[in-house]
Design a protein around this motif. Structure first.
Motif, PDB file in Angstrom:
ATOM      1  N   ASN A 238      44.172   9.516  88.623  1.00 44.12           N
ATOM      2  CA  ASN A 238      43.004   9.969  87.862  1.00 44.12           C
ATOM      3  C   ASN A 238      43.360   9.961  86.381  1.00 44.12           C
ATOM      4  N   LYS A 239      42.361   9.918  85.553  1.00 49.73           N
ATOM      5  CA  LYS A 239      42.586   9.654  84.133  1.00 49.73           C
ATOM      6  C   LYS A 239      43.242  10.819  83.390  1.00 49.73           C
ATOM      7  N   GLN A 266      39.490   4.176  91.512  1.00 50.00           N
ATOM      8  CA  GLN A 266      38.607   5.232  90.981  1.00 50.00           C
ATOM      9  C   GLN A 266      38.872   6.563  91.690  1.00 50.00           C
ATOM     10  N   PRO A 267      38.912   7.686  90.940  1.00 49.64           N
ATOM     11  CA  PRO A 267      38.519   7.861  89.539  1.00 49.64           C
ATOM     12  C   PRO A 267      39.664   7.660  88.542  1.00 49.64           C
ATOM     13  N   TRP A 269      42.941   4.759  87.167  1.00 54.23           N
ATOM     14  CA  TRP A 269      43.081   3.450  86.540  1.00 54.23           C
ATOM     15  C   TRP A 269      43.756   2.479  87.508  1.00 54.23           C
ATOM     16  N   CYS A 300      40.443   9.316 100.343  1.00 56.65           N
ATOM     17  CA  CYS A 300      39.581   9.911  99.321  1.00 56.65           C
ATOM     18  C   CYS A 300      38.943  11.160  99.926  1.00 56.65           C
TER      19      CYS A 300
END
Length: 395
Positions: A238-239, A266-267, A269, A300
């Motif tokens: 995740n970012k 996602q979410p 990179w 997920c």
């Protein structure tokens, strides 16, 4: 018996990335080692006539070190959606066809029905089939799943065991370890590494929890343990986690990106995007590695911890990520160390990750599209001209 076990092999006219570019060379393989590297076309190589030599001309094809995959579920991962979702053990050619010549196995979420004993036996099995194989001890949870009763003694007395992993933090599937438990484990693996000369790191699984890297950041801030002992993986999942992990590089940590299958990042990179950002930001690239999570479940979950869907990691995503970064305009010598020499450095594999005299003959040949056509592991061809030379016992 395979030719490479009975004679010298001379790889002629290869464009070497060692991983730094060396240009067109000839490489002599003796047994499982790189014996010599010559300038191509600079005169005849003197080898006694009684020594059988097999000469192969690669017409300028790219020669690289074999990939080192530091994170693979060699006994199979999964199980988060019931026993039927346990992934079977990963076969030899799943690694070799993907260019992996050295693999480090681990346990993940399921360190209950899967054991470190089984993991170690699979390491030995892959070694018998010609792969260089090692493993982490433990799994997601505290107390660790070990063989001898402690991580320190597993690392000290079991040769293939190089550290602790994958130990889960910031994840609803973790044992919710305390700070004291984390630093005690980090101390064990660090001291065992000093005693043995092994990696001596704790390889952290990072989930999507809001605490992200807090336990690692605190350990570096409040203890005397070296930053290199703390090795977080999945940091591109995740970012916000990726942003925090980039800050860890300045502390001396090595971070590990996961080569998620295309369309599943996602979410977070995609690994190729994370690498591109690291280059643009001029981060210390020598502290970044890339692994596959091969054989592992890629689930997920919703906020309540319910599984929504899943995919599975594959070693082939390593080569796919390499090509994707090159298509973005990055150079081969920029990205290749993340699969080779950077990994060998953090894991303290002294004879791997480079093309140099005295190093293991773990080599890949790539065509002009950077597709892997030939794979040599410890001086033995596992793949030649896109043809399988060696299969796993049950493949």
């Amino acid at each position: 018996m395979n030719d490479s076990q009975t004679m010298l092999i001379l790889l002629c006219n290869v464009n070497i990335y060692a991983p730094n570019p060396l240009g067109i060379k000839d490489v002599l393989i003796a047994g499982n080692k790189i014996a010599a590297i010559y300038d191509h076309g600079q005169g005849e190589i003197t080898i006694p006539k009684q020594w059988p030599v097999k000469v192969i001309n690669f017409d300028g094809a790219i020669l690289t070190p074999g990939f080192i995959d530091s994170h693979a579920h060699i006994t199979g991962g999964g199980g988060e959606a019931g026993f039927a979702t346990q992934v079977p053990p990963v076969g030899l050619t799943e690694f070799t066809h993907a260019g992996v010549t050295t693999v480090v196995g681990l346990l993940g979420t399921d360190d209950t029905t899967r054991s470190t004993e089984n993991l170690l036996s699979r390491v030995y099995g892959l070694r018998e089939e010609g792969l260089s194989a090692y493993c982490w001890t433990g799994g997601y949870h505290f107390p660790l799943t070990t063989i001898t009763g402690s991580a320190k003694s597993d690392i000290a007395f079991l040769e293939p065991v190089i550290g602790i992993g994958e130990f889960a933090i910031s994840d609803h599937r973790s044992s919710q370890p305390t700070f004291e438990e984390v630093i005690r484990l980090a101390s064990e693996t660090h001291v065992a590494g000093l005693i043995t000369g092994k990696a001596g790191v704790i390889h952290f699984h990072l989930g999507d929890g809001e605490r992200r890297l807090e336990l690692i950041e605190r350990a570096i801030r409040e203890t005397e343990l070296p930053a290199r002992v703390f090795n977080p993986t999945h940091v591109n999942r995740n970012k916000p986690l990726f942003e925090d992990s980039c800050k860890l590089l300045s502390k001396g940590c090595h971070i590990d990106l996961t080569a998620f299958p295309a369309g599943t990042a996602q979410p977070g990179w995609e690994a190729c995007d994370a690498i591109e950002m690291a280059v643009e930001r001029q981060l210390p690239l020598e502290q970044i590695t890339l692994s596959s999570d091969g054989g592992g479940c890629l689930p997920c979950f919703d906020p309540q911890g319910e599984l929504q869907h899943m995919d599975f990691g594959r070693a082939s995503t390593l080569g796919e990520t390499l090509v994707a970064t090159l298509n973005k305009g990055l150079s081969l010598e920029t990205v290749l160390p993340m699969l080779t020499s950077n990994v060998a450095n953090i894991l303290r594999f002294k004879n791997k990750g480079q093309i140099a005299v005295g190093f293991d003959a773990d080599l890949l040949v790539m065509n002009e599209k950077y597709e892997i056509t030939d794979v040599m592991a410890q001086g033995v061809w596992h793949k030649q001209n896109n043809q399988t030379m060696i299969k796993g016992t049950f493949e």
